[in-house]
Design an enzyme around this catalytic site. Structure first.
Site, PDB file in Angstrom:
ATOM      1  N   ASP A 335       0.847  -1.183   0.000  1.00 37.77           N
ATOM      2  CA  ASP A 335       0.000   0.000   0.000  1.00 37.77           C
ATOM      3  C   ASP A 335       0.889   1.242   0.000  1.00 37.77           C
ATOM      4  O   ASP A 335       1.887   1.301   0.725  1.00 37.77           O
ATOM      5  CB  ASP A 335      -0.863  -0.035   1.265  1.00 37.77           C
ATOM      6  CG  ASP A 335      -1.915   1.051   1.265  1.00 37.77           C
ATOM      7  OD1 ASP A 335      -2.804   0.998   0.399  1.00 37.77           O
ATOM      8  OD2 ASP A 335      -1.842   1.944   2.129  1.00 37.77           O
ATOM      9  N   GLU A 366       1.555   0.305  -4.902  1.00 38.77           N
ATOM     10  CA  GLU A 366       1.038   1.562  -5.427  1.00 38.77           C
ATOM     11  C   GLU A 366       2.203   2.553  -5.491  1.00 38.77           C
ATOM     12  O   GLU A 366       2.740   2.923  -4.450  1.00 38.77           O
ATOM     13  CB  GLU A 366      -0.030   2.130  -4.494  1.00 38.77           C
ATOM     14  CG  GLU A 366      -1.282   1.289  -4.386  1.00 38.77           C
ATOM     15  CD  GLU A 366      -2.281   1.919  -3.415  1.00 38.77           C
ATOM     16  OE1 GLU A 366      -3.442   2.101  -3.809  1.00 38.77           O
ATOM     17  OE2 GLU A 366      -1.903   2.229  -2.267  1.00 38.77           O
TER      18      GLU A 366
END
Ligand code: CA
Length: 700
Positions: A335, A366
């Site tokens: 994340d 990400e």
């Protein structure tokens, strides 16, 4: 009391770094039949007391033990007794105050994770765990994003009542729609769909759901409390520390047994609260602070974990290794990877490769952050713009392809190529080539997708951008979106339910919305089985197309004959598998597609995207063409439907054609030619040319 900034300066000083960086791997508790050892890193503590409890919450300690100060900020205590099942926390005296803290290195905990538990991990293994193995790695890594609770919550899934929303639901292999015994749901459904990797949304212990609360409480779980402990609300008994461990292992074991690899969603970039175990044991060491004293908040969640600091990077690395070793996890989705530093990501890659083999564990994330972060010491963030610095086998979610296909995820009304935007053609072809033009090293660095848990579902986005379209047209566009991104190079990723037109009623951010909105509706999967079937066909076809599955640095060279006009893009793909011809000790990263079924069935592919509302002509050169997939049917490749000369592509659709190996021009051994497509895709430089290691087309 030192301020955040004063702490920061202290931690950056040579005096601290020379004396307090601990390189042992034994922090936390190790507990076996031979004894139990406790070690805590708390470099500024004046004293540390270990409190032992019989229970995981409430009550008072039955024993208080002063810990001994060792070198390098470590406090320790050990006993010859096996304290498996004993709960504990620390009382830490610092700056004239005493704070209580659970163990940041805990491997087990009581309800809601406020107290840690000593655990003899060998006692948490389910039956058969020692023979648990991940299924063989497939070249094409099709990732399906799934939330533990969403998966089995709805009654339509046919899961046993007691297991709905729990890890245990994954052990129910043969579930059917409302338990009708006919229509598969759950893992059988996923297997049938053609999924290879299941990505589990956060399943480490997070803070936003009360484990003692109602079963209907819901959260995505991007708010870590205990990084090395499974979340309790997914277990059948969160109060007993060993249960969640065993049940999470059972989930992974069941997924492996059914042929899935398991990817864990990890959130090392921030913690649930700044008042964390990190903060209580080593104030401000694990968090970023700007030079003007502001608390860094690049996560938009109140804090940023300082991955670039030695003990913090070490913590993250060891946590990843722990999940792979103890829980047999096969990959990690980071994340807000853009908040972590490039060096750490590359180090994690190296350490995993050294233990398990090159690329065996998947790593991606990400490549962005929500805001500016106070990374220090010249560390480089793992942002999209720094992809060149990341290992070739670290992937990133490709928002550019996502937005080019269906429109910006952040601007809900904005369309993309399929739903009416103009001038997206260039981005579409760049997406096909996995953004070599933007400096991406190879398709292994790109995760191609059009939906994830964040933002609107694909179906809702289509509804938002095409309000005038009827359901039939939206279905057509959904099929087009799917066929488009599944004919891009790069790994494929989809939000669970994308294939059955999953809706969250237009909601963009459902992280704490009721489970009724978030749950997978298996009845919807049955109602929209035509769409599901289209995805199935596409995924089955994709796995037979080495020209698209190629993850090597030279994959873009397969693309040629690119044509672009308003609302239409077409190109040709060299679909032959690579084989090594001379290796000189290097194995390189080239794919090993040879030996798979249908390896030379179609030597050449022609792929056409038509987003306009009119039919368009398609011209085919040469003979031996077959229609593999059109806008309606993704299983045509099974039927040998011939195509020749001039044909048409239907409005708002994708057409995939394959040319037989036998009738294609008889090329034998040669290196691939530079093509106009690679120029178009921006791969002007061919750095691999002239290298000693060459990869050649397979002799026909
Ligand atoms: Ca929790």
């Amino acid at each position: 009391m030192k301020t955040a900034l004063e702490w920061k300066k202290y931690y950056s000083s040579p005096g601290f770094r020379d004396n307090y960086i601990y390189d042992g791997d034994d922090l936390g508790v190790s507990c076996t039949g031979k004894g139990t050892s406790f070690k805590l890193w708390s470099p500024s503590a004046d004293s540390v007391t270990l409190n032992l409890f019989q229970e995981g919450s409430g009550g008072s300690p039955y024993q208080k033990i002063p810990m001994e100060r060792e070198d390098r900020g470590v406090w320790s205590w050990k006993t010859e007794a096996c304290l498996h099942g004993v709960y504990y926390d620390f009382a830490i005296e610092m700056e004239g105050k005493t704070v209580r803290s659970a163990d940041p290195y805990a491997k087990a905990c009581g309800i809601n994770g406020r107290r840690s538990m000593a655990v003899d991990l060998s006692r948490t293994d389910p039956e058969g765990w020692e023979t648990d193995r991940a299924p063989e790695r497939q070249e094409e890594q099709i990732i399906y994003e799934l939330h533990v609770k969403e998966f089995s919550w709805d009654a339509s899934g046919g899961f046993p009542e007691a297991y709905r929303g729990k890890y245990k639901a994954f052990t129910c292999g043969d579930t059917t729609l409302y338990d009708d015994g006919v229509h598969p749901t759950g893992l059988n459904y996923l297997k049938d769909l053609g999924i290879a990797h299941v990505q589990i949304m956060p399943a480490y212990d997070y803070g936003s759901v009360d484990e003692a609360g109602k079963d209907t409480e819901f959260n995505w779980g991007y708010d870590p409390v205990n990084y090395n402990v499974p979340e309790g609300s997914y277990s059948t008994d969160p109060a007993r520390g060993e249960v969640r461990i065993r049940e999470m292992k059972e989930m992974i074991q069941a997924l492996h047994a059914r042929g899935f690899r398991v990817i864990m969603d990890v959130v090392y970039n921030h913690t649930y609260s700044l008042d964390s175990w990190f903060q209580r044991t080593a104030p401000w060491y694990f968090y970023r602070v700007f030079d003007d004293g502001r608390i860094s908040n690049g996560s938009a969640c109140g804090n940023d974990v300082a991955s670039e600091r030695e003990m913090c990077g070490k913590y993250i690395l060891e946590s990843v290794l722990y999940w792979t070793e103890e829980y047999h996890v096969d990959g990690f989705r980071f994340d807000l990877m853009g908040l972590l530093d490039v060096d750490l990501m590359n180090r994690i890659r190296r350490e995993l490769d050294a233990r398990y083999g090159r690329g065996e564990k998947m790593l991606f994330g990400e490549p962005w952050a929500a805001a500016e972060t106070a990374m220090e010491g010249g560390a480089v963030p793992a942002l999209k713009k720094n992809i060149r610095l990341l290992d070739e086998k670290i992937g990133m979610f490709c928002d550019d392809t996502r937005d080019a296909v269906k429109g910006s995820a952040l601007k809900v009304r904005k369309p993309g190529f399929i739903n009416g935007a103009e001038d997206k053609e260039d981005d579409i072809i760049r997406g096909v080539a996995a953004w070599r033009a933007a400096g991406v090293k190879a398709p292994s660095q790109i995760i191609t997708y059009v939906s994830a848990h964040d933002n609107q579902t694909l179906w809702d986005k289509l509804a938002e951008t095409m309000p005038q379209a009827d359901e039939k047209e939206r279905m057509r566009l959904n099929r087009m979106a799917a066929a488009l991104y599944m004919t891009c190079q790069g790994s494929l990723f989809l939000l669970s339910g994308e294939e059955f037109a999953r809706t969250k009623d237009g909601l963009e951010d459902s992280y704490n919305a009721p489970i009724a909105i978030n749950r997978l509706d298996w009845e919807q999967a049955w109602k929209n089985r035509d769409l599901v079937d289209y995805y199935r066909g596409l995924l089955a076809l994709r796995r037979q197309l080495p020209g698209l599955c190629d993850k090597s640095a030279r994959a873009a060279e397969r693309i040629s004959h690119v044509q672009k006009e308003k609302g239409a893009v077409s190109f040709v793909i060299d679909n032959r598998p690579w084989v090594p011809v001379c290796q000189k000790g290097e194995t390189g990263d080239a794919p090993e597609l040879e030996g798979k079924a249908h390896k030379n069935r179609w030597q050449t592919l022609k792929i056409v995207y038509n987003s306009s509302r009119e039919e368009r002509p398609v011209t085919l050169d040469g003979e031996g063409w077959k229609v593999l997939c059109d806008g309606q049917d993704s299983w045509l490749w099974k039927t040998d439907r011939p195509a020749q000369g001039k044909m048409c592509i239907a409005p708002q659709s994708v057409l995939i054609l394959g040319q037989d190996g036998n009738t294609a021009e008889a090329e034998t051994i040669e290196t691939i030619e530079t093509t106009e497509a690679t120029e178009a895709a921006g791969t002007a430089e061919h750095q691999h040319r002239g290298e000693e290691t060459t990869w050649r087309k397979k002799a026909v």
